[in-house]
Design a protein around this motif. Structure first.
Motif, PDB file in Angstrom:
ATOM      1  N   VAL A   1      -2.525   0.432  33.172  1.00 32.51           N
ATOM      2  CA  VAL A   1      -3.990   0.924  32.916  1.00 32.51           C
ATOM      3  C   VAL A   1      -4.799   1.992  32.271  1.00 32.51           C
TER       4      VAL A   1
ATOM      5  N   GLY B   1      -4.954  -0.312  28.062  1.00 34.80           N
ATOM      6  CA  GLY B   1      -4.816  -1.377  28.488  1.00 34.80           C
ATOM      7  C   GLY B   1      -5.703  -2.484  28.179  1.00 34.80           C
ATOM      8  N   PHE B   2      -5.621  -2.394  26.988  1.00 40.19           N
ATOM      9  CA  PHE B   2      -6.307  -4.042  26.202  1.00 40.19           C
ATOM     10  C   PHE B   2      -5.052  -4.305  25.540  1.00 40.19           C
TER      11      PHE B   2
ATOM     12  N   VAL C   1       2.690  -7.955  29.597  1.00 37.49           N
ATOM     13  CA  VAL C   1       2.171  -8.560  30.531  1.00 37.49           C
ATOM     14  C   VAL C   1       1.440  -7.059  31.287  1.00 37.49           C
ATOM     15  N   GLY C   2       0.077  -7.457  32.105  1.00 39.53           N
ATOM     16  CA  GLY C   2      -0.387  -6.495  32.095  1.00 39.53           C
ATOM     17  C   GLY C   2       0.041  -5.673  33.526  1.00 39.53           C
ATOM     18  N   ALA C   3       0.183  -4.664  33.556  1.00 33.40           N
ATOM     19  CA  ALA C   3       0.548  -3.660  35.274  1.00 33.40           C
ATOM     20  C   ALA C   3      -0.604  -3.518  35.632  1.00 33.40           C
ATOM     21  N   ALA C   4      -0.176  -3.179  37.046  1.00 39.37           N
ATOM     22  CA  ALA C   4      -1.140  -2.158  38.185  1.00 39.37           C
ATOM     23  C   ALA C   4      -0.949  -1.026  37.449  1.00 39.37           C
ATOM     24  N   HIS C   5      -2.399   0.052  37.784  1.00 37.10           N
ATOM     25  CA  HIS C   5      -2.255   1.651  37.510  1.00 37.10           C
ATOM     26  C   HIS C   5      -1.474   1.668  37.620  1.00 37.10           C
TER      27      HIS C   5
ATOM     28  N   ARG D   1       1.864   1.506  37.535  1.00 35.35           N
ATOM     29  CA  ARG D   1       3.786   0.978  37.692  1.00 35.35           C
ATOM     30  C   ARG D   1       3.939  -0.117  36.428  1.00 35.35           C
TER      31      ARG D   1
ATOM     32  N   ALA E   1       7.433   0.067  36.867  1.00 35.28           N
ATOM     33  CA  ALA E   1       8.205  -0.812  37.518  1.00 35.28           C
ATOM     34  C   ALA E   1       8.426  -2.400  36.494  1.00 35.28           C
ATOM     35  N   VAL E   2       7.301  -3.056  36.621  1.00 31.34           N
ATOM     36  CA  VAL E   2       6.964  -4.347  36.066  1.00 31.34           C
ATOM     37  C   VAL E   2       7.318  -4.557  35.133  1.00 31.34           C
TER      38      VAL E   2
ATOM     39  N   GLU F   1       7.379   6.285  40.003  1.00 32.53           N
ATOM     40  CA  GLU F   1       8.444   4.815  39.407  1.00 32.53           C
ATOM     41  C   GLU F   1       9.344   5.473  38.397  1.00 32.53           C
TER      42      GLU F   1
ATOM     43  N   GLU G   1      12.247   2.111  44.724  1.00 26.18           N
ATOM     44  CA  GLU G   1      12.158   3.102  45.296  1.00 26.18           C
ATOM     45  C   GLU G   1      11.778   3.083  46.209  1.00 26.18           C
TER      46      GLU G   1
ATOM     47  N   ASN H   1       5.754  -4.527  42.818  1.00 32.99           N
ATOM     48  CA  ASN H   1       5.295  -4.553  41.450  1.00 32.99           C
ATOM     49  C   ASN H   1       6.698  -4.782  40.153  1.00 32.99           C
TER      50      ASN H   1
ATOM     51  N   TYR I   1      -2.821  -8.522  42.906  1.00 23.99           N
ATOM     52  CA  TYR I   1      -2.506  -8.481  41.187  1.00 23.99           C
ATOM     53  C   TYR I   1      -1.777 -10.173  41.193  1.00 23.99           C
TER      54      TYR I   1
ATOM     55  N   ILE J   1       0.591 -11.901  30.155  1.00 27.92           N
ATOM     56  CA  ILE J   1      -0.215 -12.225  31.598  1.00 27.92           C
ATOM     57  C   ILE J   1      -0.971 -10.561  31.904  1.00 27.92           C
ATOM     58  N   VAL J   2      -2.033 -10.856  31.767  1.00 25.17           N
ATOM     59  CA  VAL J   2      -2.966  -9.639  32.956  1.00 25.17           C
ATOM     60  C   VAL J   2      -4.246 -10.655  33.182  1.00 25.17           C
TER      61      VAL J   2
ATOM     62  N   TYR K   1      -7.509  -8.685  34.514  1.00 30.05           N
ATOM     63  CA  TYR K   1      -8.389  -7.546  34.414  1.00 30.05           C
ATOM     64  C   TYR K   1      -9.154  -9.227  33.460  1.00 30.05           C
TER      65      TYR K   1
END
Lengths: 252, 356
Positions: A50, A54-55, A65-69, A71, A74-75, A104, B53, B60, B90, B206-207, B209
């Motif tokens: 993010v 992010g786009f 694959v879009g991750a959370a801010h 992460r 980790a993704v 992470e 961790e 995630n 998410y 895969i998003v 938003y």
């Protein structure tokens, strides 16, 4: 007539959302070019964060694959562990990788996660409108450091690639920039090497790329390039901070 | 062949039988037997166990593995489950099949390890942000943990939705005889939506938003339809002595087992009472509960300050009294306590009808 330059097929035809003069566009093009040069595009899964990158699912011609801010690594870890035969890279900004996702980032490096992280450092939170980031330079004026970054209050900027170069599992760590053609070429070579490290299964590879943010720095694109050189570069260790013995790997 | 097994270990074994080949988790009591079992066994089936961790990282990683099209699970306990909520939101939005085990410990705060069901709100009302629902399954026996784990993986894949197994610490730690029936997967379409590298198919994004408001609403309406499909098709419950019941206890998980004994005590006193045990906490089994319109009074028995009782009230409406009895802080009531609480709570209704 010979072709000297063409649009990379690593990117789609979509025009980008980046602000005028921002060097993010250069960086994602470099990544896409290396994916094509190394014939990885068809077996690549990218993970985007993010923030200003992010786009990028609209721009890269590979699966994203879009991750959370915070992460993204980790993704990317989950993706790589599920598909160890695929090439996996993550994109992160300085807020994403060095603040909210610092645990992470370091943990993925410590595990020697066989992914490649591209860390785009512009010393500011761009997408949210220009707040101080962990890599903002001392004295840098931002929306949340209106009197300039104060060492007493905020400490010194975090040199994440230097930190990661101390972690055993990080096989390749480079800190590059894109303010001149020479630096762009060196950045592409670093991305190439990072990707080779993953292909060779040597461990975690990390490339920090210093990038401009003329909009939120409040300067022209040309001034931003000189700010990158005069204000950002002195804050960070630069060059290939850690490199493994790569047999048969020569770079582009 | 039956084996004696802890609930937590039975869930882990059932997940392996159901084809789960990736597990990411962070140690937290009383769920830790699950990652420990996975650490031991995953290697033997060619899968991956990875200790994350944090719970934030674990959920995630699970998101990433599910996005790549593999069967994946994590397990945690209440405070860790709280940390995972952003990830669950998410996962719902990206429509990824994920199985999560929440072995509950009591809170708020760090709380303690005793039996509790106080995660009910967080489990069923969308613990994270946005309009979403995971499917939530609450087993009462170790055998049921195995059956519901099998089911959880199928439901997750079928709906591309997070599915949560919720159990009390006491149930995860409890040993009971269990039999692993052969897992028969539901016939489901291939995961062509997964991000596996394009190969020769079109690229996949895969998003989660959506910045344009108009498109955002369309997404929400699409998810609302899925929520309604799940709500209609996936309600599950069990009953005990409800056929001729005039009164009913409603309880899930370990409370359901205690309430069953309370039903026997009250029946012995001549009270026509039964037990309605929700197995799916979301969707709440409203259709099944509404079949018992002749019930003159309900008592929701929970290990919390009273959470599911809200759903019971919404289901049966204001015409029928609905009461609550619970213990908190890790305490469990004896069946006699439940029987006594029932008689006190529904004193007027009992006398109005006469004890039969």
């Amino acid at each position: 007539m010979s072709v000297v330059f063409e649009r990379t097929r690593g990117l789609t035809d979509q025009s980008t959302h980046f602000c005028p003069g921002c060097t993010h566009g250069v960086i994602i093009r470099l990544i896409a070019e290396v994916l094509v040069d190394m014939d990885l595009l068809e077996r690549t899964i990218g993970v985007e964060p993010v923030g200003c990158t992010g786009f990028c699912e609209n721009y890269f011609a590979c699966d994203i694959v879009g991750a959370a801010h915070g992460r993204a690594v980790a993704v990317a870890t989950g993706v790589k562990r599920a598909r160890p035969d695929r090439f996996v890279f993550s994109l992160q900004g300085d807020g994403d990788g060095a603040a909210i996702g610092l645990a992470e980032t370091i943990s993925a490096a410590a595990r020697g996660e066989k992914i490649s992280s591209i860390f785009i450092n512009n010393s500011i939170y761009g997408m949210t409108g220009g707040q101080m980031s962990p890599t903002s330079w001392v004295g840098q004026k931002t929306a949340t450091s209106p009197y300039g970054r104060d060492v007493e209050l905020n400490g010194q900027p975090l040199d994440l690639p230097l930190l990661l170069s101390q972690v055993d599992g990080a096989a390749y760590v480079a800190s590059v920039s894109v303010e001149s053609p020479q630096e762009v070429i060196a950045a592409k070579q670093a991305i190439h090497k990072a990707f080779e490290v993953q292909i060779a299964g040597l461990g975690y590879s990390f490339v920090s790329i210093l990038s401009t943010c003329p909009t939120n720095w409040g300067v022209t694109p040309v001034e931003a390039l000189s700010w990158l050189e005069s204000k950002m570069k002195p804050q960070f260790h630069l060059g290939e901070l850690k490199k493994p013995a790569l047999e048969g790997v020569t770079g582009p | 062949m039956k084996t004696l097994m802890k609930g937590n270990e039975a869930i882990a074994e059932a997940a392996l039988q159901a084809g789960c080949r990736l597990f990411f988790g962070y140690p937290i009591t009383p769920s830790t037997e699950i990652p420990e079992y996975m650490a031991k066994k995953m290697k033997r089936v060619g899968g991956t166990f990875l200790q994350a961790e944090s719970e934030v990282a674990a959920i995630n990683m699970v998101y990433g593995a599910a996005a790549a099209g593999e069967r994946v699970m994590t397990a945690t306990s209440t405070p860790g489950f709280s940390l995972m909520q952003e990830g669950v939101s998410y996962i719902f939005a990206a429509e990824l099949p994920v199985v999560i085990v929440d072995v509950m410990r009591h809170g708020p705060g760090l709380g303690g390890l005793g039996a509790t069901q106080a995660d009910y709100f967080q489990l069923t009302k969308g613990g994270g942000h946005g309009d979403y629902h995971p499917i939530v399954l609450a087993p009462a026996t170790v055998m049921e943990m195995v059956e519901l784990t099998y089911l959880a993986f199928d439901l997750a894949d079928e709906y591309r939705n997070p599915v949560i197994l919720a159990l009390e610490g006491i149930s995860g730690q409890m040993m009971e005889p269990v039999e692993f029936m052969p897992y028969r997967p539901k016939a489901l379409p291939p995961k062509t939506w997964a991000a596996t590298g394009i190969g020769d198919k079109p690229k996949v994004n895969i998003v989660s938003y959506v910045l344009a408001n108009e498109a955002g609403e369309l997404h929400n309406l699409h998810w609302a339809k899925k929520i309604e499909r799940m709500r209609a098709a996936e309600q599950r419950y069990d009953t005990y002595r409800m056929d001729d019941a005039e009164f009913a206890l409603v309880a899930f998980g370990i409370s359901g087992r205690i309430a069953e004994s309370a039903v026997d005590i009250l029946r012995a006193e001549g009270i026509r009472i039964g037990l309605f045990r929700p197995i799916s906490l979301w969707p709440f089994p409203t259709d099944g509960m509404r079949k018992y319109s002749r019930i003159r009074g309900w008592l929701s028995v929970e290990l919390s300050a009273g959470q599911m009782v809200d759903d019971v009230r919404l289901t049966v409406g204001s015409g029928t009294p609905v009461h609550f009895f619970g213990r908190q802080g890790g305490m469990t009531p004896d069946p006699e306590d439940v029987a006594e609480a029932f008689k006190m709570a529904l004193h007027n209704e009992l006398n109005a009808g006469g004890v039969r």
